[in-house]
Design a protein around this motif. Sequence first.
Motif: not given
Length: 235
Positions: A122-123, A161-162, A186-196, A211-224
Amino acid sequence: MTILEHISDILARASGGVQSLVAAIRDLFRSDPELRRKVAFSVALIALSAKMAKADGVVTTNEVKAFHEFFAVPPHEMRNVARLYNLAQQDIAGFEAYAKQMAGLCRGEAHECAMLEDVLDALYHVAKADGVVHEREQNYLARIAEIFEIDETHFAQIQARHILDGEADPYVLLGLPSGATVDEVKKRYRQLVAENHPDRLIARGVPEEFIIIANGRLAALNNAYERLELTWRKK
């Protein structure tokens, strides 16, 4: 009673600045850990944002706007946020004292320890709102991560992520070595998506407004992941 009303109530009782406020959170909500986490998260974000603004020396309009993306503050409660924000800026205690107290709330509980990363995320969101994370802000955030006992590899993930141009190293963002196989990615990506997933953050006590935090994390993961997929297709 809303989170901000709880904070206002605690402020009325605390006489020793934000440090005494953090101590009061532990005592007042000892029997309600979920509420304790929500109040602690909100206090940490407000107080540490105020200290970060002071460290940077400038509070931009965009940073204020980013802050309000988290706090959809009703007009009648704005004074509670402003009171804590101003108290933190004026308090002679340094940001390290606040961060250490917040880390102390962890007490070995997984939910509360994970929440420290949520605070750091968030910071970062506030820091980058003016289009750049300034050197003093970066040093500030790195020190917060150190106090929160977030290791270098994990901190590198958070930083990635930022990165504002979206061109962070996808392997760093996923927390993997550059030689990771397709299956490992693929395994790591699925794990992080579930965790976040947003539900995970809510379950560990992060207020729904954040929840904007989670949305930002998912967007970064998807981009990667998409960038790595594109690389695989070219081979």
